[in-house]
Structure formats: structure tokens, C-alpha cells
Design an enzyme around this catalytic site. Structure first.
Site, PDB file in Angstrom:
ATOM      1  N   ASP A 450       8.536  -9.017  -3.419  1.00 47.91           N
ATOM      2  CA  ASP A 450       9.738  -8.303  -2.997  1.00 47.91           C
ATOM      3  C   ASP A 450      10.262  -8.838  -1.672  1.00 47.91           C
ATOM      4  O   ASP A 450      11.476  -8.912  -1.469  1.00 47.91           O
ATOM      5  CB  ASP A 450       9.462  -6.800  -2.887  1.00 47.91           C
ATOM      6  CG  ASP A 450       9.603  -6.119  -4.235  1.00 47.91           C
ATOM      7  OD1 ASP A 450      10.613  -6.384  -4.917  1.00 47.91           O
ATOM      8  OD2 ASP A 450       8.713  -5.361  -4.618  1.00 47.91           O
ATOM      9  N   CYS A 497      -0.613  -9.469  -0.881  1.00 45.10           N
ATOM     10  CA  CYS A 497      -0.938  -9.116  -2.270  1.00 45.10           C
ATOM     11  C   CYS A 497       0.160  -9.562  -3.237  1.00 45.10           C
ATOM     12  O   CYS A 497       0.088  -9.272  -4.419  1.00 45.10           O
ATOM     13  CB  CYS A 497      -1.216  -7.621  -2.407  1.00 45.10           C
ATOM     14  SG  CYS A 497       0.207  -6.599  -2.015  1.00 45.10           S
TER      15      CYS A 497
HETATM   16  C1  PEP Z   1       5.192  -7.487  -4.142  1.00 50.91           C
HETATM   17  O1  PEP Z   1       6.353  -7.069  -4.130  1.00 50.91           O
HETATM   18  O2  PEP Z   1       4.849  -8.596  -3.666  1.00 50.91           O
HETATM   19  C2  PEP Z   1       4.124  -6.678  -4.748  1.00 50.91           C
HETATM   20  C3  PEP Z   1       2.861  -7.048  -4.668  1.00 50.91           C
HETATM   21  O3  PEP Z   1       4.486  -5.557  -5.434  1.00 50.91           O
HETATM   22  P1  PEP Z   1       5.148  -5.558  -6.911  1.00 50.91           P
HETATM   23  O4  PEP Z   1       5.070  -6.961  -7.440  1.00 50.91           O
HETATM   24  O5  PEP Z   1       4.354  -4.582  -7.693  1.00 50.91           O
HETATM   25  O6  PEP Z   1       6.549  -5.100  -6.621  1.00 50.91           O
HETATM   26 MG    MG Z   2       6.718  -4.986  -4.492  1.00 52.85          MG
END
Ligand code: PEP
Ligand code: MG
Length: 565
Positions: A450, A497
Site C-alpha cells: 500500500d 511485511c
Molecule cells: C501492505 O499493504 O503492504 C500489506 C502488507 O497489507 P495488504 O497487502 O494486506 O494490504
Molecule cells: Mg496494506
């Protein structure tokens, strides 16, 4: 001579093998003259084929549940709904009324729907693959055409296809198939999602060049770089084979200079917990709880959630388990939560905004389950993290809600504990505010998927802007650096992450930027652990400096590439 074709890396893994073309679309000849067609008989054939397709889909769903997980297997429920769609069925009946045999009528009716999906962008366009899957199933039932059985593929095959439908992908056997590449498709198509889940190397959206690769050619599918190498040289092939066979290390790892780096796993489905443990993850760095909430008619209750969180803690008795509270909105709709129609859902009510707003009840239930699970004495240490944070007020409010939930639990005599509390740094606002956020949190986690999307104003699922929504863009790296420097200054832990954490090519860069906690897809853990052990601290810092000094995307890519050579 090796030749490189670029596409979108769907799963960060690399595989080498022999190209096999998959041509599973049934072929139709020209239709006979209209007066030679018996409409009643064709209608009957259509209904019989529809029933056979429905039965086939139920069987496919069961098979997929064994290999994938409920949330992913539920893709087939959507197929069953397509099959029951009255407009589609009406279109087929009209075609038969116009004098077409059933198979041509099916082709025409589905074709009209497909054209509408394909005109749309992003996720909707990718749903066209699901519709095609259903169409081909009905056509096969009508024409008796058999589908190539992936079980017949020789071991070490790399499947090349115009596109792979979700059922095609779910049937690929990772023990026989070294990877796949498709002409069309995007990162969030179901084929790509299944590939990640099965740990299959995959590159989608390669474009026309892929068609020129003849069956029998040696190829390497490099899902990390989004590259298909045709006629690879010995070094490329060996590197791919080495990567395929990264050994599992159950113990924590450190760089070659002894700097410890945690490599935890991202989980969403129950099956991921076992996969994370099997691949030697040090803990869970991101538990995406939305998977507990999708594909059902109402939210999971407190008891069900409590059990799910305890199960995760039980799987990592000596590790961390970071549970992220519900992240709905954006590209993650949930029917029963009654999300508003928004022109820009990624910029609307998403993540913590909903938890502190219309989903306050759901949030409270989730926190009750989490605080109770945190009191569990056996098992790992539970932490709670919130998504899409953009203001300090949101953190303060979240902590207030948590305290009031704790007070209620206490008053009711329930055992609970206040877990460590962290926030995702995945909006530019959060990255710029880390120096203020650190006063309110125990840890931070960079959600680079994101963060890249929002820093670059480029939607993460849109193939046309995939180069922009890339964490290796200079602006994204600088946002990461701002956040890491502020966190380090306050001695608050910060990890990554987002998907970039799972790319072994970026491990040295992240370590050089000061990251000491990575959370990656379960199947990527062995490769990333190995990459950590190969990092030299000085070289990693130099690499980070060079990447941060680069003003262009290419400049960052060159810095990373030079370091890997
Ligand atoms: C991200 O945005 O990097 C993340 C780990 O969350 P998601 O991919 O679930 O939006
Ligand atoms: Mg995210």
C-alpha cells in the site's frame, strides 16, 4: 542466446524447466445453417451441460479445498453463481432461438459478458478469467472435448498459456510443474493468487512475445523479477535450480556479520499456519484477519475468533504472532458489512477508518477476542496491529477503545492481557508521522504494497501502472528511509511485511536500510533466510546508500543489480 521477456511476477519464486503449451480452450467450428438446428433439442443439451458443469464445479471446489483453503476454494462458488446467472442463461436461450446450436449460443452469450468485463480496469477485468473458466466448462460438457490433464505433464514442465483459468491453476501440481507464464493476466488475477498460495513460480501478462516460445524450449520463470528467460545460459538455470531448493532453517538467522534478522510469515488462511511452521518461519509477522471474515453471511463471533488466534499462538509457541485487525474496504469488500459505493475505494473508508467508524461493533468483538487470547499462557506472544493508519488521533482513539474493552472484560471477570500494540506504516501520512507515532506504539510494520500504491498514486492491482506501484521506486525508498530513521531514533522496532520483504533480491537492501524484521509468504521463508545469511553488513549499507541516492527507478534497479552480481 538467452532471451528475456518481461511480465508481472505473480509469485516470488523461480523455476526452470521445459515449455509445454496449454491450449485448454475448446475449439468450435462454424455453426450449421439455422434451419438444420432443432431448438428444443439444443435447449435440452444446454440444460444438461449446465447441470454437468455445476456438478463439475462442486467437485472442483472440494478438490481445491484440499490443496488451497476455504477462502480461495470459494472462487468456485463465484463460478457456480455465474452459471446460475439468469441473464447469461437467457442470452444462451436467445442464441438458440436465433438458430444457433447450444455451443455457439453459449459462446455468443458469454462473449457479450466477457467483452463488458474486459473493458473494465483492474480486478474486474481479471474476473473475466473466471467467466471464461465457466464458459469453457459448459462448452466441454457440450462438445465432449477433454481437458489436458495436468497429471499427464512430465515432471519439470513450465506451462505456457494464453491465460490460465482459476481451475487450470488449482489443478497444477507443484511436484510436476516448475512454473507457468501467461500472455495475459495481472497480479491479482486468481491464477496469480493461487500461484502464490501453491508456491509456484509464475509470471503473468508477458504479452505477445510469449507466443513465440516453442514447446520443448528450455525456460526459466523468474517470478521475483517478472521475467521469463528463454534458452537460459547455464548460470541462470543453475541459479534458478538453487533457488528452488533453498533448505528450510528452523532456527533464527543472522547476516554473515552476525546481525540477527527475524524472518516471520504472513498468514491469512488456516493452511498458512502449518505452511509457515514447515518452512521455518520465526513467527507470524502479519496475520491478515480479513480471511476470517470473507465468504460468509455474518462476521465471526468472539469465540470463533478467540479460537483462531489461540491456534496461531499454538503454532508458534516461542515466537511472535502479530495479528492485524480487520482491513476491509479498498479491494477487499465484505458483503454483510454494507460498504458504501465509493468512487475511489482505496482512498475511502478502509481499514482502521471503518473500525473506528461504521464497524465499531465488529472492532470491539475482535479486540475482546484478541485481549482474551493474549492472556493465554501457553503459546507465542500476541501483538495487535492496525491497518491504514494516517493520523495520531486514530492511534489514540484505537488505544482508548482497547482500554475500554479491557475494562469491560475486567468488570466481567474475564481473563485478558493488553498485547503489544503496533501500526502499519502504509500511508505516506504514517511514514511522515513516525516521529510522532513512536510515542504511542510498541512497534511499526511497513506495508510496502500500500505504501508504494499511495506514495506513487498508482493502484497496486492495475497492470498499466505496475512499474510505478513498485517499492523500488526512489520515492518509496525515501519514504521507507524516513520511517526507519525516525523509528530507530526512538528505539522502536520497525519491520516490513509488504511483498518486497519476500524478494531475496531485496533482502540486502532492506537490511542496509536498517530493517531487522521481515515478514514474508510462508513459501518464501527459506529463500529469504538464506539471503539474510549471505548479507555483509557494510555492503548492505553501501547498497542502501546508493539506492537512496538514485533519482530514477532505473537507478535503483541498477544499484540492486550491481550488488547482486
Ligand atoms: C501492505 O499493504 O503492504 C500489506 C502488507 O497489507 P495488504 O497487502 O494486506 O494490504
Ligand atoms: Mg496494506
Amino acid at each position: 542466446m538467452p532471451r528475456r521477456l518481461s511480465g508481472v511476477g505473480a509469485a516470488r519464486a523461480t523455476g526452470a524447466g521445459t515449455a509445454v503449451w496449454d491450449g485448454s480452450e475448446p475449439e468450435l467450428g462454424d455453426p450449421p445453417a439455422a434451419d438444420a438446428v432443432d431448438a428444443d433439442a439444443e435447449l435440452e443439451r444446454f440444460e444438461a451441460a449446465r447441470n454437468a458443469a455445476r456438478e463439475g464445479l462442486h467437485a472442483e471446489r472440494e478438490r481445491a479445498t484440499d490443496r488451497l483453503d476455504d477462502a480461495e476454494a470459494a472462487v468456485f462458488d463465484a463460478h457456480i453463481q455465474f452459471l446460475a446467472d439468469p441473464q447469461l442463461a437467457e442470452g444462451v436461450r436467445e442464441g438458440i432461438g436465433d438458430g444457433l446450436p447450444a455451443e455457439h449460443a453459449v459462446n455468443r452469450a458469454f462473449g457479450e459478458f466477457l467483452a463488458r468485463f474486459e473493458e473494465m480496469d483492474g480486478r474486474m477485468a481479471e474476473r473475466a478469467d473466471d467467466l471464461r473458466d465457466v464458459r469453457d466448462r459448459v462448452l466441454r460438457a457440450l462438445t465432449g472435448a477433454a481437458r489436458d490433464d495436468p497429471a499427464d505433464l512430465p515432471a519439470g514442465s513450465v506451462v505456457l498459456a494464453e491465460r490460465l483459468t482459476p481451475s487450470d491453476t488449482a489443478r497444477l501440481d507443484p511436484d510436476r510443474v516448475a512454473g507457468f507464464a501467461t500472455v495475459t493476466g495481472g497480479r491479482t488475477s486468481h491464477a496469480a493468487i493461487f500461484a502464490r498460495s501453491l508456491g509456484l513460480p509464475a509470471v503473468v501478462g508477458v504479452g505477445e512475445g510469449l507466443r513465440e516460445v516453442a514447446a520443448g524450449t528450455e525456460v526459466v520463470v523468474d517470478g521475483s523479477r517478472g521475467r521469463v528467460v528463454v534458452h537460459p545460459d547455464a548460470a541462470t538455470r543453475e541459479a534458478a535450480e538453487r533457488e528452488e531448493g533453498a533448505e528450510v532453517r528452523a532456527e533464527p538467522v543472522a547476516t554473515a556479520d552476525g546481525t540477527p534478522v527475524e524472518v516471520a510469515a504472513n498468514v491469512g488462511r488456516r493452511a498458512d499456519l502449518a505452511a509457515a511452521a514447515e518452512h521455518g518461519a520465526d513467527g507470524i509477522g502479519l496475520f491478515r484477519t480479513e480471511y476470517l471474515f470473507v465468504d460468509r453471511a455474518s462476521p465471526p463471533g468472539e469465540a470463533e475468533q478467540y479460537d483462531a488466534y489461540r491456534e496461531a499462538l499454538g503454532a508458534f509457541p516461542d515466537g511472535h504472532v502479530v495479528v492485524r485487525t480487520l482491513d476491509v474496504g479498498g479491494d477487499k469488500p465484505i458483503g454483510y458489512l454494507d460498504l458504501p459505493e465509493e468512487a475511489n475505494p482505496f482512498l475511502g473508508e478502509r481499514g482502521i477508518r471503518r473500525s473506528l467508524g461504521p464497524d465499531a461493533d465488529v472492532f470491539e468483538t475482535q479486540l475482546r477476542a484478541l485481549l482474551r487470547a493474549a492472556a493465554t499462557e501457553s503459546g507465542g506472544r500476541l501483538s495487535v496491529m492496525v491497518p491504514l493508519l494516517a493520523t495520531v488521533e486514530e492511534v489514540i482513539e484505537t488505544r482508548d477503545v482497547m482500554e475500554s474493552v479491557a475494562a469491560d472484560l475486567g468488570a466481567a471477570g474475564e481473563a485478558y492481557a493488553i498485547p503489544e500494540f503496533g501500526v502499519m506504516v502504509e500511508t505516506p501520512a504514517a511514514a511522515l508521522l513516525v516521529d510522532a507515532l513512536v510515542d504511542h506504539v510498541d512497534f511499526l510494520s511497513l506495508g510496502t504494497n500500500d505504501l508504494a500504491q499511495y506514495v506513487m498514486a498508482a493502484e497496486r492491482g492495475n497492470r498499466r501502472v505496475a512499474d510505478l506501484a513498485d517499492p523500488r521506486q526512489p520515492a518509496v525508498l525515501r519514504a521507507i528511509e524516513t520511517a526507519v530513521t525516525a523509528a530507530e531514533g526512538a528505539d522502536v522496532r520497525i519491520g516490513v511485511c509488504g511483498e518486497m520483504a519476500g524478494d531475496p533480491e531485496l533482502t540486502a537492501l532492506l537490511v542496509g536500510l536498517g530493517i531487522r524484521e521481515l515478514s514474508v509468504a510462508p513459501t518464501a521463508v527459506p529463500r529469504v533466510k538464506r539471503a539474510v545469511t549471505q548479507v555483509r553488513d557494510d555492503a548492505a549499507r553501501d547498497l542502501a546508500e546508493r539506492a537512496l541516492a538514485a533519482d530514477t527507478h532505473q537507478g535503483v534497479l541498477d544499484a540492486i543489480c550491481e550488488c547482486g552480481e
